[in-house]
Design a protein around this motif. Structure first.
Motif, PDB file in Angstrom:
ATOM      1  N   PHE A 138       6.076  -7.131   2.619  1.00  0.00           N
ATOM      2  CA  PHE A 138       6.023  -5.671   2.634  1.00  0.00           C
ATOM      3  C   PHE A 138       7.302  -5.073   2.062  1.00  0.00           C
ATOM      4  O   PHE A 138       7.255  -4.096   1.293  1.00  0.00           O
ATOM      5  CB  PHE A 138       5.806  -5.156   4.062  1.00  0.00           C
ATOM      6  N   TRP A 147       1.823  -1.391   6.836  1.00  0.00           N
ATOM      7  CA  TRP A 147       2.879  -2.093   7.570  1.00  0.00           C
ATOM      8  C   TRP A 147       2.863  -1.730   9.049  1.00  0.00           C
ATOM      9  O   TRP A 147       2.989  -2.614   9.917  1.00  0.00           O
ATOM     10  CB  TRP A 147       4.244  -1.777   6.973  1.00  0.00           C
ATOM     11  N   VAL A 188      -2.061  -6.234  -0.780  1.00  0.00           N
ATOM     12  CA  VAL A 188      -0.863  -5.401  -0.645  1.00  0.00           C
ATOM     13  C   VAL A 188       0.066  -5.598  -1.838  1.00  0.00           C
ATOM     14  O   VAL A 188       0.608  -4.636  -2.398  1.00  0.00           O
ATOM     15  CB  VAL A 188      -0.124  -5.732   0.673  1.00  0.00           C
TER      16      VAL A 188
END
Length: 215
Positions: free
Chosen positions: A16, A65, A93
């Motif tokens: 992330f 997230w 993602v």
């Protein structure tokens, strides 16, 4: 044999962090300061697709997230299938910066280009949401969640997660009507996700952090 979930969380957080950093670099590297022959207000106005893509993408990335962080608070063990589902979540993602860059470059293009790039972008987000749901479903089915987790709360989280891809599908359908309106709907969905719901972190209490397990 199931294993502890801490390594998965650490790895996922790293992905992330890289995705959000790459997204900022990709979308903001060609800012108004590099636009020759234009006054700053004109350059800023001309770059609105980039800023729209950046705001929406950062909002969606942040929402994913937060959801990932909240879900994995309840996961105490992992198996091979859950690892694969989580990798598929991260696959989508990691593709978001690429599709966001395409989107910002083509929002001024033809109607076909707008629809195609918006569909790729929104399809990526939808794919992430589907595998996120599968991750939670598998963790519940295989009893990989914290044993003290309230079954009523687990069901509430399941219902909440299931609503997200359904809402994304509705927003996705608007791609074929107005791509920009579809993106705005996604941004509204991100705003709605900030409202506290079952499974989110509870407010901090005096005397220490509240884990939220079993709540």
């Amino acid at each position: 044999m199931a294993r502890d979930a801490s390594r998965v969380e650490t790895f996922s957080d790293g992905v992330f962090a890289v995705v959000l950093t790459v997204m900022a670099v990709e979308l903001l590297q060609y800012g108004p300061a590099r636009a020759a022959g234009k006054e700053l207000p004109d350059a800023l106005a001309h770059a609105w697709p980039t800023y729209l893509a950046y705001v929406i993408t950062f909002g969606i990335g942040g929402q994913i997230w937060l959801g990932h962080h909240n879900m994995w608070r309840y996961v105490v063990r992992v198996d091979q299938v859950l690892l694969v589902f989580n990798l598929l979540v991260l696959l989508f993602v990691a593709a978001i910066p690429f599709t966001a860059d395409l989107l910002s470059d083509n929002l001024r293009g033809s109607a076909t280009e707008q629809r195609l790039t918006a569909a790729l972008y929104l399809g990526t987000v939808l794919g992430e949401s589907i595998f996120f749901n599968l991750s939670w479903w598998w963790a519940r089915r295989r009893q990989l969640l914290h044993p003290d987790l309230d079954p009523q709360l687990a069901r509430a989280v399941s219902r909440r997660l299931l609503v997200r891809p359904l809402l994304y599908l509705i927003a996705f359908a608007f791609v074929f009507v107005d791509p920009i309106l579809s993106l705005v709907l996604y941004l509204l969905l991100v705003g709605l996700s900030l409202i506290r719901r079952p499974g989110d972190l509870p407010p901090a209490e005096a005397g220490g952090e509240v884990s939220g397990r079993g709540r």
